[in-house]
Design an enzyme around this catalytic site. Structure first.
Site, short mmCIF file in Angstrom:
data_model
loop_
_atom_site.label_atom_id
_atom_site.label_comp_id
_atom_site.label_asym_id
_atom_site.label_seq_id
_atom_site.Cartn_x
_atom_site.Cartn_y
_atom_site.Cartn_z
N ASP A 106 55.07 25.77 79.50
CA ASP A 106 56.15 26.24 78.62
C ASP A 106 55.96 27.72 78.32
O ASP A 106 54.84 28.25 78.43
CB ASP A 106 56.10 25.47 77.29
CG ASP A 106 56.29 23.98 77.50
OD1 ASP A 106 56.93 23.60 78.49
OD2 ASP A 106 55.77 23.21 76.68
N1 URA Z 1 52.44 20.00 77.94
C1 URA Z 1 53.31 20.68 77.18
O1 URA Z 1 53.82 20.17 76.19
N2 URA Z 1 53.57 21.95 77.52
C2 URA Z 1 53.01 22.58 78.58
O2 URA Z 1 53.29 23.77 78.83
C3 URA Z 1 52.09 21.85 79.35
C4 URA Z 1 51.83 20.55 79.02
#
Ligand code: URA
Length: 240
Positions: A106
């Site tokens: 993310d």
């Molecule tokens: N899980 C999440 O919630 N976000 C990420 O970026 C990776 C794993």
């Protein structure tokens, strides 16, 4: 032995279109073993080939495998919408080579991001069948309790998932921090699992993939490095 003409070599390494690469060569910008090569038709064995361009040395690589210590506020998408893309942190040649993230983090997640232009490698690493463990450190809004850890280990039901998802391992690190290891890579998985277990993830960092630890690479946030064969071999399922 694999011989290629110099214009093809430069193009394959991400220095631009064949036309542009030819013009660089004809302008005397490229040398090999200290000798300027201005004939773009000259061909070279690419095995362990180093060439110099704009006074910088480059090793010929059939494929590129890198790890980036991703900072927050960068998007993994090739067409980012709200933040700059992670490719902006890398040399321009990697954009031309169409480097892609291996799975996504993310925009606000930091830490270990693999990138490559080797489609077979990307596919193999991202395949849900491969079960490569990914290790995250999550900072939580509410304290980490034994019940929270137990719930994450037992499995939590997420909307739009047919069955509960469980952490491979999970342990408390601090009052508001836990380490969670996942084999899958579902959308927002850690954040959604924490929310489903009644807490909230306020920061997330990926610290390892398989047996390759981000700390062992000594990269500041925003820095990247090529992965060598022994490091690539560590990106494997735990039971390999
Ligand atoms: N899980 C999440 O919630 N976000 C990420 O970026 C990776 C794993």
């Amino acid at each position: 032995m694999s011989k290629l003409s110099l214009d093809r070599i430069l193009q394959s390494q991400g220095f631009g279109t064949r036309k542009y690469c030819r013009s660089l060569i004809e302008d005397g910008e490229v040398s090999i073993a200290g000798e300027v090569i201005d004939d773009y038709r000259a061909s070279f064995d690419t095995t362990d080939l180093t060439f110099t361009i704009f006074e910088e040395d480059w090793l010929y690589r059939e494929h590129v495998y890198i790890v980036l210590n991703k900072p927050a506020n960068f998007e993994c998408s090739r067409k980012p919408s709200h933040h700059p893309g992670v490719l902006t942190l890398l040399p321009e040649q990697f954009t031309w080579r169409e480097l892609q993230p291996v799975g996504r983090l993310d925009h606000d997640t930091t830490g270990m991001l693999l990138m490559s232009d080797d489609g077979a490698f990307i596919h193999a690493q991202s395949s849900p069948k491969r079960h490569v463990p990914k290790v995250y450190v999550a900072t939580t809004h509410d304290p980490v309790t034994p019940e929270l850890v137990a719930q994450l280990l037992a499995g939590v039901q997420l909307h739009d998932e047919p069955a509960p998802l469980a952490a491979q391992t999970c342990r408390k690190l601090d009052t508001h921090a836990l380490e969670i290891v996942l084999e899958q890579g579902k959308y927002h998985q850690v954040k959604r699992m924490l929310a489903a277990a009644g807490n909230h993830c306020s920061a997330l960092r990926r610290v390892a993939i398989g047996e390759l630890m981000l700390d062992s690479l000594h990269l500041e946030e925003g820095e990247w490095a090529y992965l060598d064969a022994s490091q690539l071999a560590l990106l494997k399922p735990s039971n390999d």
